[in-house]
Scaffold this motif. Structure first.
Motif, PDB file in Angstrom:
ATOM      1  N   ASN A   1      -0.178  37.300 -16.341  1.00  9.97           N
ATOM      2  CA  ASN A   1      -0.528  36.886 -15.840  1.00  9.97           C
ATOM      3  C   ASN A   1      -1.883  37.251 -16.621  1.00  9.97           C
ATOM      4  O   ASN A   1      -1.658  38.001 -17.357  1.00  9.97           O
ATOM      5  CB  ASN A   1      -0.904  37.336 -14.616  1.00  9.97           C
TER       6      ASN A   1
ATOM      7  N   ALA B   1     -10.683  37.490  -8.923  1.00  9.48           N
ATOM      8  CA  ALA B   1      -9.556  35.845  -9.242  1.00  9.48           C
ATOM      9  C   ALA B   1      -8.768  37.290  -9.021  1.00  9.48           C
ATOM     10  O   ALA B   1      -7.121  35.971  -9.317  1.00  9.48           O
ATOM     11  CB  ALA B   1      -9.875  35.379 -10.181  1.00  9.48           C
TER      12      ALA B   1
ATOM     13  N   GLY C   1      -6.356  40.964  -8.985  1.00  8.27           N
ATOM     14  CA  GLY C   1      -5.903  41.515  -8.404  1.00  8.27           C
ATOM     15  C   GLY C   1      -6.601  41.930  -6.798  1.00  8.27           C
ATOM     16  O   GLY C   1      -5.565  42.698  -5.883  1.00  8.27           O
TER      17      GLY C   1
ATOM     18  N   ALA D   1      -8.332  40.145  -5.659  1.00 11.81           N
ATOM     19  CA  ALA D   1      -7.931  39.234  -4.279  1.00 11.81           C
ATOM     20  C   ALA D   1      -7.673  39.895  -2.779  1.00 11.81           C
ATOM     21  O   ALA D   1      -7.984  39.343  -1.597  1.00 11.81           O
ATOM     22  CB  ALA D   1      -7.382  38.256  -4.428  1.00 11.81           C
TER      23      ALA D   1
ATOM     24  N   ARG E   1     -14.894  30.493  -2.472  1.00 11.14           N
ATOM     25  CA  ARG E   1     -13.178  30.467  -2.633  1.00 11.14           C
ATOM     26  C   ARG E   1     -12.990  31.157  -1.747  1.00 11.14           C
ATOM     27  O   ARG E   1     -12.615  32.303  -1.138  1.00 11.14           O
ATOM     28  CB  ARG E   1     -13.265  30.482  -4.286  1.00 11.14           C
TER      29      ARG E   1
ATOM     30  N   GLY F   1      -7.237  34.355  -1.485  1.00  3.45           N
ATOM     31  CA  GLY F   1      -5.155  34.157  -1.175  1.00  3.45           C
ATOM     32  C   GLY F   1      -5.225  33.230  -1.262  1.00  3.45           C
ATOM     33  O   GLY F   1      -4.353  32.508  -0.679  1.00  3.45           O
TER      34      GLY F   1
ATOM     35  N   PHE G   1      -6.846  20.925  -0.067  1.00  2.00           N
ATOM     36  CA  PHE G   1      -5.714  21.922  -0.939  1.00  2.00           C
ATOM     37  C   PHE G   1      -4.706  21.170  -1.217  1.00  2.00           C
ATOM     38  O   PHE G   1      -3.524  21.644  -1.861  1.00  2.00           O
ATOM     39  CB  PHE G   1      -5.976  22.626   0.809  1.00  2.00           C
TER      40      PHE G   1
ATOM     41  N   ASN H   1      -1.000  32.967  -1.686  1.00  2.00           N
ATOM     42  CA  ASN H   1      -0.359  33.271  -2.458  1.00  2.00           C
ATOM     43  C   ASN H   1      -0.225  34.990  -2.695  1.00  2.00           C
ATOM     44  O   ASN H   1      -0.021  35.105  -1.292  1.00  2.00           O
ATOM     45  CB  ASN H   1      -1.448  33.644  -3.713  1.00  2.00           C
TER      46      ASN H   1
ATOM     47  N   ARG I   1       2.324  47.348 -10.880  1.00  2.00           N
ATOM     48  CA  ARG I   1       2.466  46.170 -11.430  1.00  2.00           C
ATOM     49  C   ARG I   1       2.293  46.676 -12.517  1.00  2.00           C
ATOM     50  O   ARG I   1       3.221  46.627 -13.716  1.00  2.00           O
ATOM     51  CB  ARG I   1       0.454  45.611 -11.475  1.00  2.00           C
TER      52      ARG I   1
HETATM   53  C1  SDX Z   1      -2.932  36.698  -8.567  1.00  2.00           C
HETATM   54  O1  SDX Z   1      -1.735  34.908 -12.784  1.00  2.00           O
HETATM   55  C2  SDX Z   1      -0.539  35.792 -11.946  1.00  2.00           C
HETATM   56  O2  SDX Z   1       0.223  35.162 -11.900  1.00  2.00           O
HETATM   57  C3  SDX Z   1      -1.721  36.240 -10.830  1.00  2.00           C
HETATM   58  C4  SDX Z   1      -0.850  36.662 -10.055  1.00  2.00           C
HETATM   59  C5  SDX Z   1       0.024  37.835 -10.449  1.00  2.00           C
HETATM   60  O3  SDX Z   1       0.879  37.913  -9.755  1.00  2.00           O
HETATM   61  O4  SDX Z   1      -0.358  38.746 -11.582  1.00  2.00           O
HETATM   62  O5  SDX Z   1      -0.458  36.127  -9.256  1.00  2.00           O
HETATM   63  C6  SDX Z   1      -1.796  37.681  -9.254  1.00  2.00           C
HETATM   64  O6  SDX Z   1      -4.124  37.008  -8.980  1.00  2.00           O
HETATM   65  C7  SDX Z   1      -2.942  35.806  -7.178  1.00  2.00           C
HETATM   66  C8  SDX Z   1      -4.242  35.028  -7.262  1.00  2.00           C
HETATM   67  C9  SDX Z   1      -5.343  35.718  -6.630  1.00  2.00           C
HETATM   68  N1  SDX Z   1      -6.795  35.057  -6.169  1.00  2.00           N
HETATM   69  C10 SDX Z   1      -7.594  34.543  -4.993  1.00  2.00           C
HETATM   70  O7  SDX Z   1      -6.565  34.559  -4.063  1.00  2.00           O
HETATM   71  C11 SDX Z   1      -8.733  34.142  -5.598  1.00  2.00           C
HETATM   72  C12 SDX Z   1      -8.424  32.268  -4.611  1.00  2.00           C
HETATM   73  N2  SDX Z   1      -8.043  31.900  -5.740  1.00  2.00           N
HETATM   74  C13 SDX Z   1      -8.930  31.113  -6.774  1.00  2.00           C
HETATM   75  O8  SDX Z   1     -10.163  31.484  -7.687  1.00  2.00           O
HETATM   76  C14 SDX Z   1      -8.123  30.212  -7.898  1.00  2.00           C
HETATM   77  O9  SDX Z   1      -7.161  29.987  -8.007  1.00  2.00           O
HETATM   78  C15 SDX Z   1      -7.634  30.711  -9.245  1.00  2.00           C
HETATM   79  C16 SDX Z   1      -7.683  31.290  -9.730  1.00  2.00           C
HETATM   80  C17 SDX Z   1      -5.930  32.057  -8.751  1.00  2.00           C
HETATM   81  C18 SDX Z   1      -7.137  30.124 -10.167  1.00  2.00           C
HETATM   82  O10 SDX Z   1      -7.474  29.494 -10.387  1.00  2.00           O
HETATM   83  P1  SDX Z   1      -7.201  28.137 -11.618  1.00  2.00           P
HETATM   84  O11 SDX Z   1      -5.888  28.514 -11.945  1.00  2.00           O
HETATM   85  O12 SDX Z   1      -8.348  28.236 -13.374  1.00  2.00           O
HETATM   86  O13 SDX Z   1      -7.002  26.968 -10.709  1.00  2.00           O
HETATM   87  P2  SDX Z   1      -8.705  26.508 -10.967  1.00  2.00           P
HETATM   88  O14 SDX Z   1     -10.184  27.304 -10.390  1.00  2.00           O
HETATM   89  O15 SDX Z   1      -9.051  25.317 -12.506  1.00  2.00           O
HETATM   90  O16 SDX Z   1      -9.158  25.423  -9.547  1.00  2.00           O
HETATM   91  C19 SDX Z   1      -8.006  24.128  -9.592  1.00  2.00           C
HETATM   92  C20 SDX Z   1      -9.473  24.015  -8.523  1.00  2.00           C
HETATM   93  C21 SDX Z   1     -10.327  23.668  -8.758  1.00  2.00           C
HETATM   94  O17 SDX Z   1     -11.337  22.820  -8.321  1.00  2.00           O
HETATM   95  P3  SDX Z   1     -11.610  21.446  -9.654  1.00  2.00           P
HETATM   96  O18 SDX Z   1     -12.906  22.069 -10.593  1.00  2.00           O
HETATM   97  O19 SDX Z   1     -10.614  20.805  -9.910  1.00  2.00           O
HETATM   98  O20 SDX Z   1     -13.020  20.279  -9.101  1.00  2.00           O
HETATM   99  O21 SDX Z   1      -8.624  23.881  -6.914  1.00  2.00           O
HETATM  100  C22 SDX Z   1      -9.957  24.124  -6.644  1.00  2.00           C
HETATM  101  C23 SDX Z   1     -10.864  25.270  -7.719  1.00  2.00           C
HETATM  102  O22 SDX Z   1     -12.520  24.680  -7.071  1.00  2.00           O
HETATM  103  N3  SDX Z   1      -9.799  25.900  -6.536  1.00  2.00           N
HETATM  104  C24 SDX Z   1     -10.382  26.503  -4.714  1.00  2.00           C
HETATM  105  C25 SDX Z   1      -9.443  27.322  -4.619  1.00  2.00           C
HETATM  106  N4  SDX Z   1      -8.800  27.622  -5.929  1.00  2.00           N
HETATM  107  C26 SDX Z   1      -8.747  27.021  -6.597  1.00  2.00           C
HETATM  108  N5  SDX Z   1     -11.245  26.103  -4.090  1.00  2.00           N
HETATM  109  C27 SDX Z   1     -10.939  26.844  -3.211  1.00  2.00           C
HETATM  110  N6  SDX Z   1     -10.691  27.690  -2.441  1.00  2.00           N
HETATM  111  C28 SDX Z   1      -9.497  28.300  -3.578  1.00  2.00           C
HETATM  112  N7  SDX Z   1      -9.471  29.492  -3.124  1.00  2.00           N
END
Ligand code: SDX
Length: 423
Positions: free
Chosen positions: A233, A264, A266, A268, A300, A303, A353, A361, A388
């Motif tokens: 990550n 985006a 930790g 979050a 966004r 979670g 979704f 997550n 972590r």
């Molecule tokens: C952690 O990497 C890890 O392992 C991290 C983690 C760990 O243990 O270390 O698991 C911990 O960081 C969990 C994630 C916590 N973050 C959030 O909850 C923030 C909300 N999530 C997003 O910002 C997003 O989903 C990410 C950052 C987690 C992932 O982003 P990606 O893989 O780069 O995916 P993306 O941003 O390219 O999204 C793909 C599509 C996009 O739409 P399109 O451009 O394809 O049209 O999905 C959409 C995004 O707009 N999208 C969302 C969304 N997450 C992705 N739309 C609305 N709400 C969301 N939460």
């Protein structure tokens, strides 16, 4: 190394044969190390298709919602293990014997105090400083105190630094909290386990005896386990990249803390609770779902979504059950949990979704649990960082033990100006 090869045909060039290396489980890799001889680089912003290293620590199958630490499923570790057992497993590769575990636990317990002068660093911060800013500072500053464990090429030094960081992170985290509320720091106690000690240092005062609630200690142990490691990550990759230059372990972990702080990543869990409060009532959920789907809206659903999990995050499933258990045991009715459950129900049936495979997550439920046990929101990501740290250290250590390790120095696709005269 298999005998299979990937063959690259580039117009006007000799074909390029690239070896394929198979994994023990999951995708194999195309070894592109010699590709630069072709005059081309690969291009992969965000590293969606790039393996930055070889590792034996954690395996994730995002499509099946599988997470293994040294082969042990996260669900079993969260149910049956103690956090320090998981730390031993991540560091040394297998479950400890009872004797190994007792020795490991005793060593960690007897390193939990920090140098008395560390307390002076806190005085330089405002009381309302975000504790992640403080943690970046004080963890990096540990390098100024422990000169006897800074030789990254010495595996004994690396082990001493690992113990110090694992032991002292909860103490420093609790000091951040005490400083923020103007209370005196509480020393660790050697008769408490890791999770109990953290809660004791957070909530005890010098004015009366304090008994840690076993329900709180049990759920903090679970939260520590669920956040311990997660492959390459953003923050772990930051620690590896910082470490590849030979930087000392304390500086590398401080870099990991800085990266983890982002909303985006930790950050979050704190941002998710803020979002649930912003939604305010289940009647507003539809409005916020529309905002989340709107390309022109930066909102966004915090979670939800994950770079790797295109199925339920297995940690979120464990966290969801723990959340219900804690609120039931504490007889707490939290309207934010009602909003979270309704939001999850609606989002999991919403076409957007489903099509984008956005599931809850690990950060979706943790904030509600931490709020229920009285931990303030600004401390949520600090707790993620405490948990972590063992993952960061295990990867940092693995990198230094890998003969293939080189300083991380990616290239770029240059699209700037060609050479031009200045005068
Ligand atoms: C952690 O990497 C890890 O392992 C991290 C983690 C760990 O243990 O270390 O698991 C911990 O960081 C969990 C994630 C916590 N973050 C959030 O909850 C923030 C909300 N999530 C997003 O910002 C997003 O989903 C990410 C950052 C987690 C992932 O982003 P990606 O893989 O780069 O995916 P993306 O941003 O390219 O999204 C793909 C599509 C996009 O739409 P399109 O451009 O394809 O049209 O999905 C959409 C995004 O707009 N999208 C969302 C969304 N997450 C992705 N739309 C609305 N709400 C969301 N939460």
């Amino acid at each position: 190394m298999s005998n299979e090869k990937a063959v690259l045909h580039i117009k006007g060039k000799e074909k390029i044969e690239l070896p394929i290396i198979n994994s023990t489980v999951g995708p194999g890799v195309i070894d592109i190390r010699k590709l630069r001889e072709s005059g081309y680089f690969t291009f992969d912003p965000g590293f969606l298709s790039t393996a930055s290293c070889e590792s034996k620590i954690t395996y994730i199958d995002g499509n099946k919602g599988i997470l293994l630490h040294r082969g042990y499923p996260i669900e079993q570790l969260a149910t049956f293990a103690d956090y320090l057992e998981v730390c031993y497993i991540l560091l040394y590769g297998q479950k400890p014997s009872k004797k190994e575990y007792e020795k490991f636990k005793s060593t960690v317990t007897h390193h939990t105090m920090v140098h008395e002068q560390i307390a002076n660093f806190f005085q330089g911060f405002r009381r309302d400083a975000h504790p992640m800013a403080v943690m970046c500072g004080v963890v990096g500053a540990l390098a100024a105190f422990y000169h006897d464990s800074l030789d990254v090429n010495n595996d004994i030094h690396r082990e001493i630094a690992a113990y110090r960081l694992l032991s002292k992170m909860p103490t420093l985290a609790a000091m951040c909290y005490k400083y923020s509320i103007g209370q005196p720091f509480i020393y660790p106690r050697n008769d408490l386990n890791y999770a109990e000690n953290f809660l004791y240092m957070m909530f005890a005062t010098r004015c009366e005896d304090y008994k840690v609630n076993p329900v709180f200690a049990n759920v903090i142990n679970k939260i520590f386990i669920l956040h311990a490691d997660h492959e390459q990550n953003a923050s772990t990759s930051t620690v590896r990249l910082a470490g590849s230059s030979g930087a000392n372990p304390f500086a590398c972990i401080s870099a990991g803390i800085a990266s983890l702080w982002g909303p985006a990543h930790g950050g979050a869990n704190e941002a998710c609770l803020n979002m649930l409060e912003q939604i305010g009532t289940i009647h507003n959920i539809e409005k916020f779902l529309e905002k989340a789907k709107n390309k022109n809206d930066s909102f966004r659903l915090i979670g939800f979504g994950h770079r790797i999990y295109k199925n339920y995050d297995p940690r979120a499933s464990v966290m969801r059950k723990a959340c219900h258990d804690v609120l039931r045991e504490l007889n707490i009715q939290d309207p934010l949990l009602d909003i979270a459950i309704e939001l999850e129900r609606i989002a999991l049936t919403d076409e957007y979704f489903i099509q984008k495979k956005l599931y809850p997550n690990v950060d979706f439920y943790s904030g509600i649990i931490l709020k229920a046990i009285g931990i303030p929101r600004y401390m949520f990501t600090v707790i993620f960082a405490v948990s972590r740290t063992i993952g960061w250290i295990a990867h940092w250590n693995e990198m230094h033990s890998d003969s293939k390790n080189r300083i991380g120095r990616p290239r770029q696709l240059y699209s700037g100006e060609k050479i031009r005269k200045f005068d």
